[in-house]
Design an enzyme around this catalytic site. Structure first.
Site, PDB file in Angstrom:
ATOM      1  N   ARG A 143     -90.758 -21.431  31.501  1.00 30.42           N
ATOM      2  CA  ARG A 143     -89.327 -21.583  31.811  1.00 30.42           C
ATOM      3  C   ARG A 143     -88.755 -22.839  31.158  1.00 30.42           C
ATOM      4  O   ARG A 143     -87.558 -22.953  30.935  1.00 30.42           O
ATOM      5  CB  ARG A 143     -89.114 -21.718  33.330  1.00 30.42           C
ATOM      6  CG  ARG A 143     -89.482 -20.491  34.134  1.00 30.42           C
ATOM      7  CD  ARG A 143     -88.980 -20.674  35.570  1.00 30.42           C
ATOM      8  NE  ARG A 143     -89.600 -19.766  36.511  1.00 30.42           N
ATOM      9  CZ  ARG A 143     -89.155 -18.544  36.775  1.00 30.42           C
ATOM     10  NH1 ARG A 143     -88.101 -18.060  36.154  1.00 30.42           N
ATOM     11  NH2 ARG A 143     -89.762 -17.786  37.665  1.00 30.42           N
ATOM     12  N   ASP A 145     -81.782  -6.493  33.290  1.00 28.26           N
ATOM     13  CA  ASP A 145     -82.677  -5.454  32.781  1.00 28.26           C
ATOM     14  C   ASP A 145     -82.254  -4.132  33.426  1.00 28.26           C
ATOM     15  O   ASP A 145     -81.271  -3.522  33.012  1.00 28.26           O
ATOM     16  CB  ASP A 145     -84.110  -5.891  33.149  1.00 28.26           C
ATOM     17  CG  ASP A 145     -85.182  -5.068  32.487  1.00 28.26           C
ATOM     18  OD1 ASP A 145     -85.343  -3.904  32.892  1.00 28.26           O
ATOM     19  OD2 ASP A 145     -85.863  -5.569  31.586  1.00 28.26           O
ATOM     20  N   GLU A 181     -76.441 -14.918  36.170  1.00 31.11           N
ATOM     21  CA  GLU A 181     -77.789 -14.405  35.861  1.00 31.11           C
ATOM     22  C   GLU A 181     -78.144 -14.785  34.432  1.00 31.11           C
ATOM     23  O   GLU A 181     -77.259 -14.900  33.580  1.00 31.11           O
ATOM     24  CB  GLU A 181     -77.784 -12.873  35.953  1.00 31.11           C
ATOM     25  CG  GLU A 181     -78.401 -12.325  37.208  1.00 31.11           C
ATOM     26  CD  GLU A 181     -79.917 -12.423  37.267  1.00 31.11           C
ATOM     27  OE1 GLU A 181     -80.521 -13.283  36.576  1.00 31.11           O
ATOM     28  OE2 GLU A 181     -80.500 -11.646  38.024  1.00 31.11           O
ATOM     29  N   LYS A 216     -79.907  -6.625  28.519  1.00 30.30           N
ATOM     30  CA  LYS A 216     -80.736  -5.536  27.963  1.00 30.30           C
ATOM     31  C   LYS A 216     -80.112  -4.206  28.390  1.00 30.30           C
ATOM     32  O   LYS A 216     -80.645  -3.516  29.266  1.00 30.30           O
ATOM     33  CB  LYS A 216     -82.142  -5.593  28.563  1.00 30.30           C
ATOM     34  CG  LYS A 216     -83.096  -6.563  27.954  1.00 30.30           C
ATOM     35  CD  LYS A 216     -84.504  -6.304  28.540  1.00 30.30           C
ATOM     36  CE  LYS A 216     -85.303  -7.581  28.547  1.00 30.30           C
ATOM     37  NZ  LYS A 216     -86.606  -7.437  29.231  1.00 30.30           N
ATOM     38  N   GLY A 275     -84.748 -17.938  37.478  1.00 28.88           N
ATOM     39  CA  GLY A 275     -84.499 -17.827  36.040  1.00 28.88           C
ATOM     40  C   GLY A 275     -83.185 -18.401  35.554  1.00 28.88           C
ATOM     41  O   GLY A 275     -83.089 -18.862  34.412  1.00 28.88           O
TER      42      GLY A 275
HETATM   43  P1  IMP Z   1     -83.441  -6.235  36.936  1.00 29.36           P
HETATM   44  O1  IMP Z   1     -83.278  -6.105  38.409  1.00 29.36           O
HETATM   45  O2  IMP Z   1     -84.391  -5.175  36.398  1.00 29.36           O
HETATM   46  O3  IMP Z   1     -82.145  -6.227  36.177  1.00 29.36           O
HETATM   47  O4  IMP Z   1     -84.228  -7.587  36.708  1.00 29.36           O
HETATM   48  C1  IMP Z   1     -83.585  -8.750  36.386  1.00 29.36           C
HETATM   49  C2  IMP Z   1     -84.512  -9.940  36.557  1.00 29.36           C
HETATM   50  O5  IMP Z   1     -85.808  -9.693  36.007  1.00 29.36           O
HETATM   51  C3  IMP Z   1     -83.964 -11.105  35.761  1.00 29.36           C
HETATM   52  O6  IMP Z   1     -83.111 -11.874  36.545  1.00 29.36           O
HETATM   53  C4  IMP Z   1     -85.214 -11.840  35.363  1.00 29.36           C
HETATM   54  O7  IMP Z   1     -85.566 -12.754  36.380  1.00 29.36           O
HETATM   55  C5  IMP Z   1     -86.271 -10.775  35.238  1.00 29.36           C
HETATM   56  N1  IMP Z   1     -86.410 -10.341  33.827  1.00 29.36           N
HETATM   57  C6  IMP Z   1     -85.877  -9.259  33.233  1.00 29.36           C
HETATM   58  N2  IMP Z   1     -86.199  -9.190  31.932  1.00 29.36           N
HETATM   59  C7  IMP Z   1     -86.937 -10.298  31.672  1.00 29.36           C
HETATM   60  C8  IMP Z   1     -87.552 -10.831  30.466  1.00 29.36           C
HETATM   61  O8  IMP Z   1     -87.465 -10.287  29.349  1.00 29.36           O
HETATM   62  N3  IMP Z   1     -88.222 -12.004  30.611  1.00 29.36           N
HETATM   63  C9  IMP Z   1     -88.341 -12.650  31.802  1.00 29.36           C
HETATM   64  N4  IMP Z   1     -87.772 -12.206  32.940  1.00 29.36           N
HETATM   65  C10 IMP Z   1     -87.084 -11.024  32.887  1.00 29.36           C
HETATM   66 MG    MG Z   2     -83.003 -13.767  37.114  1.00 31.85          MG
END
Ligand code: IMP
Ligand code: MG
Length: 177
Positions: free
Chosen positions: A165, A103, A99, A131, A44
């Site tokens: 993407r 999330d 990053e 987020k 991403g």
């Molecule tokens: P986390 O471990 O829950 O913080 O996930 C983070 C990863 O999830 C990011 O690096 C993204 O690759 C993916 N991700 C989180 N939110 C989104 C979104 O709204 N759209 C697309 N990918 C997301």
């Molecule tokens: Mg990512």
């Protein structure tokens, strides 16, 4: 199959570019006279990494990691595995994790702790989008481009089941599922 009429523009490429330039300005100030290793989180972060890198003025190496926690699901499973590790020795270096979106923070927390244990001078995190309301684990994010609401976004590196993407702007899904 993707139905692009359900995409609503959230951030234009101009707004993204402005955020990237502001972040690069802060990073250039903070690391003046130092050397940096940027660690991009595949897949991403590739577009953000490339754009940020273009504005970084201090001597910089780049590395990439690929972690899996989501698979094709849209929410984090919580289990992180390394699919591709960094090659560089980060001992006595300043590391900046790149990053595109945070999330739950689980993916990043795992990577942050792992890089810290490799003996660098410092490890910091830059994210284009945050987020914050979705955070499950505490992770110190030094540079944030834009705080965002809890929305599923696509484009500018962000995918929906691996597609979209390539969109130069960022969209949210009107009817996710
Ligand atoms: P986390 O471990 O829950 O913080 O996930 C983070 C990863 O999830 C990011 O690096 C993204 O690759 C993916 N991700 C989180 N939110 C989104 C979104 O709204 N759209 C697309 N990918 C997301
Ligand atoms: Mg990512």
């Amino acid at each position: 199959m993707l139905d692009e009429k359900n995409f609503t523009k959230y951030l234009s490429r101009h707004e993204i570019d402005a955020a990237v330039q502001t972040l690069a300005g802060q990073i250039n100030r903070d690391y003046e006279g130092q050397e940096l290793v940027l660690v991009g989180v595949l897949k991403g972060a590739v577009l953000f990494m490339a754009d940020l890198l273009r504005h970084i003025k201090v001597p910089t190496e780049i590395e990439f990691v690929r972690l899996s926690s989501y698979g094709k699901a849209r929410t984090s499973s919580g289990t992180v595995t390394i699919l591709k590790d960094i090659q560089a020795d980060v001992r006595n270096k300043h590391v900046l994790i790149v990053e595109e979106i945070i999330d739950s923070g689980r993916t990043l927390k795992f990577l942050y702790e792992r890089l810290k244990s490799a003996g660098p001078i410092s490890v910091e995190i830059v994210t284009l989008l945050d987020k914050a309301s979705k955070r499950v684990v505490d992770v110190p994010v030094k540079y944030i481009g834009r705080p965002i609401e809890d929305q599923f976004l696509v484009g500018y590196g962000l995918d929906l089941e691996e597609y979209s993407r390539n969109l130069p702007d960022i969209y949210y899904l009107k009817y996710p599922n």
